[in-house]
Design a protein around this motif. Structure first.
Motif, PDB file in Angstrom:
ATOM      1  N   ARG A  86     -41.242  10.630  35.376  1.00 53.36           N
ATOM      2  CA  ARG A  86     -42.436  11.457  35.185  1.00 53.36           C
ATOM      3  C   ARG A  86     -42.126  12.665  34.286  1.00 53.36           C
ATOM      4  NH1 ARG A  86     -46.898  10.699  38.570  1.00 53.36           N
ATOM      5  NH2 ARG A  86     -46.640   9.076  40.175  1.00 53.36           N
ATOM      6  N   ILE A  87     -40.937  13.235  34.464  1.00 54.24           N
ATOM      7  CA  ILE A  87     -40.542  14.357  33.600  1.00 54.24           C
ATOM      8  C   ILE A  87     -40.352  13.871  32.165  1.00 54.24           C
ATOM      9  CG2 ILE A  87     -38.672  15.985  33.105  1.00 54.24           C
ATOM     10  CD1 ILE A  87     -38.355  16.371  36.122  1.00 54.24           C
ATOM     11  N   GLU A  88     -39.758  12.702  31.996  1.00 52.30           N
ATOM     12  CA  GLU A  88     -39.579  12.133  30.662  1.00 52.30           C
ATOM     13  C   GLU A  88     -40.928  11.865  29.992  1.00 52.30           C
ATOM     14  OE1 GLU A  88     -36.756  11.100  28.570  1.00 52.30           O
ATOM     15  OE2 GLU A  88     -36.091  12.787  29.821  1.00 52.30           O
ATOM     16  N   ASP A  89     -41.917  11.485  30.811  1.00 52.17           N
ATOM     17  CA  ASP A  89     -43.264  11.231  30.286  1.00 52.17           C
ATOM     18  C   ASP A  89     -44.082  12.508  30.122  1.00 52.17           C
ATOM     19  OD1 ASP A  89     -42.741   8.538  30.177  1.00 52.17           O
ATOM     20  OD2 ASP A  89     -43.670   8.083  32.116  1.00 52.17           O
ATOM     21  N   LYS A  90     -43.436  13.657  30.416  1.00 56.81           N
ATOM     22  CA  LYS A  90     -44.039  14.985  30.239  1.00 56.81           C
ATOM     23  C   LYS A  90     -45.261  15.211  31.135  1.00 56.81           C
ATOM     24  CE  LYS A  90     -42.353  15.377  25.474  1.00 56.81           C
ATOM     25  NZ  LYS A  90     -41.091  15.998  25.936  1.00 56.81           N
ATOM     26  N   GLU A  91     -45.250  14.590  32.309  1.00 61.66           N
ATOM     27  CA  GLU A  91     -46.308  14.863  33.283  1.00 61.66           C
ATOM     28  C   GLU A  91     -46.142  16.263  33.866  1.00 61.66           C
ATOM     29  OE1 GLU A  91     -47.112  11.957  36.289  1.00 61.66           O
ATOM     30  OE2 GLU A  91     -46.478  10.295  35.004  1.00 61.66           O
ATOM     31  N   PHE A  92     -44.891  16.689  33.984  1.00 66.66           N
ATOM     32  CA  PHE A  92     -44.582  18.025  34.456  1.00 66.66           C
ATOM     33  C   PHE A  92     -43.136  18.316  34.067  1.00 66.66           C
ATOM     34  CE2 PHE A  92     -44.284  15.048  38.075  1.00 66.66           C
ATOM     35  CZ  PHE A  92     -42.920  15.096  38.353  1.00 66.66           C
ATOM     36  N   THR A  93     -42.725  19.569  34.244  1.00 72.21           N
ATOM     37  CA  THR A  93     -41.355  19.961  33.930  1.00 72.21           C
ATOM     38  C   THR A  93     -40.529  20.068  35.213  1.00 72.21           C
ATOM     39  OG1 THR A  93     -41.784  22.338  34.123  1.00 72.21           O
ATOM     40  CG2 THR A  93     -42.189  21.301  31.963  1.00 72.21           C
ATOM     41  N   TRP A  94     -39.214  20.121  35.038  1.00 71.31           N
ATOM     42  CA  TRP A  94     -38.322  20.295  36.173  1.00 71.31           C
ATOM     43  C   TRP A  94     -38.619  21.615  36.881  1.00 71.31           C
ATOM     44  CZ3 TRP A  94     -35.709  18.075  39.677  1.00 71.31           C
ATOM     45  CH2 TRP A  94     -34.592  18.635  40.293  1.00 71.31           C
ATOM     46  N   LYS A  95     -38.950  22.652  36.105  1.00 72.07           N
ATOM     47  CA  LYS A  95     -39.284  23.945  36.688  1.00 72.07           C
ATOM     48  C   LYS A  95     -40.567  23.850  37.504  1.00 72.07           C
ATOM     49  CE  LYS A  95     -39.978  28.831  35.512  1.00 72.07           C
ATOM     50  NZ  LYS A  95     -40.036  29.833  34.414  1.00 72.07           N
ATOM     51  N   GLU A  96     -41.562  23.151  36.991  1.00 76.75           N
ATOM     52  CA  GLU A  96     -42.819  22.999  37.732  1.00 76.75           C
ATOM     53  C   GLU A  96     -42.591  22.203  39.018  1.00 76.75           C
ATOM     54  OE1 GLU A  96     -46.128  22.961  34.124  1.00 76.75           O
ATOM     55  OE2 GLU A  96     -45.008  21.130  34.601  1.00 76.75           O
ATOM     56  N   PHE A  97     -41.707  21.219  38.946  1.00 76.09           N
ATOM     57  CA  PHE A  97     -41.391  20.423  40.135  1.00 76.09           C
ATOM     58  C   PHE A  97     -40.778  21.313  41.217  1.00 76.09           C
ATOM     59  CE2 PHE A  97     -38.506  17.703  42.620  1.00 76.09           C
ATOM     60  CZ  PHE A  97     -39.388  16.714  43.037  1.00 76.09           C
ATOM     61  N   GLY A  98     -39.949  22.257  40.786  1.00 73.38           N
ATOM     62  CA  GLY A  98     -39.376  23.204  41.734  1.00 73.38           C
ATOM     63  C   GLY A  98     -37.879  23.114  41.882  1.00 73.38           C
ATOM     64  N   GLY A  99     -37.241  22.210  41.122  1.00 71.33           N
ATOM     65  CA  GLY A  99     -35.792  22.083  41.190  1.00 71.33           C
ATOM     66  C   GLY A  99     -35.333  21.266  42.374  1.00 71.33           C
ATOM     67  N   VAL A 100     -34.054  21.422  42.717  1.00 73.55           N
ATOM     68  CA  VAL A 100     -33.462  20.588  43.765  1.00 73.55           C
ATOM     69  C   VAL A 100     -34.116  20.828  45.129  1.00 73.55           C
ATOM     70  CG1 VAL A 100     -31.626  22.248  44.263  1.00 73.55           C
ATOM     71  CG2 VAL A 100     -31.272  19.826  44.744  1.00 73.55           C
ATOM     72  N   HIS A 101     -34.616  22.054  45.364  1.00 75.87           N
ATOM     73  CA  HIS A 101     -35.414  22.346  46.560  1.00 75.87           C
ATOM     74  C   HIS A 101     -36.844  22.568  46.078  1.00 75.87           C
ATOM     75  CE1 HIS A 101     -31.802  22.616  48.944  1.00 75.87           C
ATOM     76  NE2 HIS A 101     -31.288  23.486  48.093  1.00 75.87           N
ATOM     77  N   PRO A 102     -37.647  21.498  46.029  1.00 78.79           N
ATOM     78  CA  PRO A 102     -38.936  21.541  45.322  1.00 78.79           C
ATOM     79  C   PRO A 102     -39.917  22.573  45.853  1.00 78.79           C
ATOM     80  CG  PRO A 102     -38.318  19.287  45.898  1.00 78.79           C
ATOM     81  CD  PRO A 102     -37.383  20.193  46.641  1.00 78.79           C
ATOM     82  N   LYS A 103     -40.815  22.936  44.953  1.00 79.13           N
ATOM     83  CA  LYS A 103     -41.995  23.703  45.356  1.00 79.13           C
ATOM     84  C   LYS A 103     -42.946  22.730  46.055  1.00 79.13           C
ATOM     85  CE  LYS A 103     -41.699  26.701  41.248  1.00 79.13           C
ATOM     86  NZ  LYS A 103     -42.384  27.105  39.985  1.00 79.13           N
ATOM     87  N   TRP A 104     -44.043  23.265  46.558  1.00 82.22           N
ATOM     88  CA  TRP A 104     -45.041  22.392  47.187  1.00 82.22           C
ATOM     89  C   TRP A 104     -45.512  21.316  46.210  1.00 82.22           C
ATOM     90  CZ3 TRP A 104     -46.474  20.119  51.182  1.00 82.22           C
ATOM     91  CH2 TRP A 104     -47.754  19.569  51.323  1.00 82.22           C
ATOM     92  N   PHE A 105     -45.609  21.673  44.936  1.00 82.71           N
ATOM     93  CA  PHE A 105     -45.999  20.714  43.900  1.00 82.71           C
ATOM     94  C   PHE A 105     -45.061  19.507  43.907  1.00 82.71           C
ATOM     95  CE2 PHE A 105     -45.469  19.006  39.628  1.00 82.71           C
ATOM     96  CZ  PHE A 105     -46.767  18.769  39.221  1.00 82.71           C
ATOM     97  N   GLY A 106     -43.758  19.769  43.978  1.00 85.94           N
ATOM     98  CA  GLY A 106     -42.792  18.679  43.984  1.00 85.94           C
ATOM     99  C   GLY A 106     -42.793  17.889  45.276  1.00 85.94           C
ATOM    100  N   HIS A 107     -42.958  18.588  46.389  1.00 82.74           N
ATOM    101  CA  HIS A 107     -42.967  17.908  47.684  1.00 82.74           C
ATOM    102  C   HIS A 107     -44.112  16.900  47.791  1.00 82.74           C
ATOM    103  CE1 HIS A 107     -39.662  19.546  49.907  1.00 82.74           C
ATOM    104  NE2 HIS A 107     -39.995  20.800  49.640  1.00 82.74           N
ATOM    105  N   LYS A 108     -45.193  17.154  47.084  1.00 80.74           N
ATOM    106  CA  LYS A 108     -46.324  16.224  47.144  1.00 80.74           C
ATOM    107  C   LYS A 108     -45.948  14.857  46.601  1.00 80.74           C
ATOM    108  CE  LYS A 108     -49.344  18.983  45.097  1.00 80.74           C
ATOM    109  NZ  LYS A 108     -50.638  19.474  44.550  1.00 80.74           N
ATOM    110  N   PHE A 109     -45.050  14.811  45.625  1.00 80.60           N
ATOM    111  CA  PHE A 109     -44.611  13.522  45.090  1.00 80.60           C
ATOM    112  C   PHE A 109     -43.719  12.790  46.095  1.00 80.60           C
ATOM    113  CE2 PHE A 109     -45.850  15.840  41.322  1.00 80.60           C
ATOM    114  CZ  PHE A 109     -46.526  14.872  40.571  1.00 80.60           C
ATOM    115  N   TYR A 110     -42.840  13.527  46.733  1.00 76.73           N
ATOM    116  CA  TYR A 110     -42.011  12.908  47.772  1.00 76.73           C
ATOM    117  C   TYR A 110     -42.893  12.375  48.908  1.00 76.73           C
ATOM    118  CZ  TYR A 110     -37.663  14.913  45.792  1.00 76.73           C
ATOM    119  OH  TYR A 110     -36.584  15.236  45.000  1.00 76.73           O
TER     120      TYR A 110
END
Length: 285
Positions: A86-110
């Motif tokens: 998804r990051i390669e497809d530019k849907e979002f950035t690693w920073k937007e995801f939240g890094g190794v301990h994701p933000k709520w945005f990243g947790h939604k994908f998990y």
């Protein structure tokens, strides 16, 4: 039960052998304790993995954990690969995801990944009866930590320089983890301080809190030559990090063994001291 170890096994530098022994130990132990335990294995993501997937490379640690999932027929979700794509497809950035301990945005994908697995697993016919999981007669590795257990600190025989503190705290304000502060600890900061422990098992180790004052220990099993272990980790400067050191993992479980541990006179240049803070002795029976 959810289990994830890909990120920590990779960043902490555990060998392929230990990656399998640890993961199989958890899975086989859980299924032996309760064959009705449903286990979902997850593979999370951190920066080094993001460099591998675009090359068509799957991190070895994920492949090793998948060997365990395959052997025990438990479902797994490669969240790391999906996030990377998804990051390669530019849907979002690693920073937007939240890094190794994701933000709520990243947790939604998990969470969506887990929900998708549940939808599939629960789409079985209504008359399907729940069966206990079959446990393969043979383990992937006979030395896997399947029968790991914590040992009371009082089992250690103190020869000199050690003491059991009833409620240990750091010498100065430093990060700690729950369960590893204000609890009993086997403690010493004196070079030459020695204790021994006699046991039966395949493996023996120390579950420690490693922080700014962590030192180097020397240990011997069954009277063999002493080996050194530097317990100051790359995170120790600002955190007493719980860390389990397996000192030996391929012993004859039918024999009684003797572990000898002493504080070395040598010191890590980055450490402020020579202390050793032990939460538990550990063995794999």
């Amino acid at each position: 039960m959810f289990i994830e170890g890909a990120v920590n096994d990779h960043t902490n530098g555990f060998s392929p052998r230990d990656q399998i022994r640890g993961m199989e130990g958890v899975v086989r132990h859980a299924l032996t304790a309760n064959p009705h335990t449903d286990i979902i294995m997850l593979h999370f993501v951190y920066e080094p993995f993001l460099q591998m997937f675009p090359k068509g490379q799957t991190p070895d640690v994920i492949l090793n954990h998948e060997r365990v999932a395959n052997h025990y027929l438990i479902p797994s979700i490669n969240c790391a690969q999906e996030v990377s794509e998804r990051i390669e497809d530019k849907e979002f950035t690693w920073k937007e995801f939240g890094g190794v301990h994701p933000k709520w945005f990243g947790h939604k994908f998990y969470a969506a990944d887990i929900q998708a697995l549940w939808d599939e697993m629960w789409s079985l016919p209504e008359n399907c009866t729940r069966q206990p999981h079959e446990i393969p007669a043979k383990a992937l590795d006979k030395y896997s930590y399947t029968n790991g257990k914590f040992v009371d600190l009082k089992e250690a025989r103190i020869e000199k320089g050690w003491s059991i503190l009833s409620s240990w705290q750091p010498k100065e304000k430093t990060g700690t983890r729950k369960g590893f502060v204000n609890v009993p600890m086997l403690y010493s900061d004196t070079p030459g301080a020695t204790f021994t422990y006699s046991f039966k098992g395949k493996a023996v180790g120390l579950f420690m809190a490693c922080g700014p004052y962590s030192g180097i220990i020397e240990y011997s099993i069954d009277g063999k030559e002493f080996r050194k272990l530097d317990t100051f980790t790359k995170w120790s400067k600002g955190l007493y990090l719980p860390w389990l050191y397996v000192l030996e993992s391929e012993l004859d479980s039918q024999k009684t063994h003797k572990l000898t541990v002493r504080i070395s006179k040598d010191k890590n240049a980055k450490s402020k001291g020579m202390e050793c803070v032990i939460r538990n002795l550990v063995i794999n029976e």
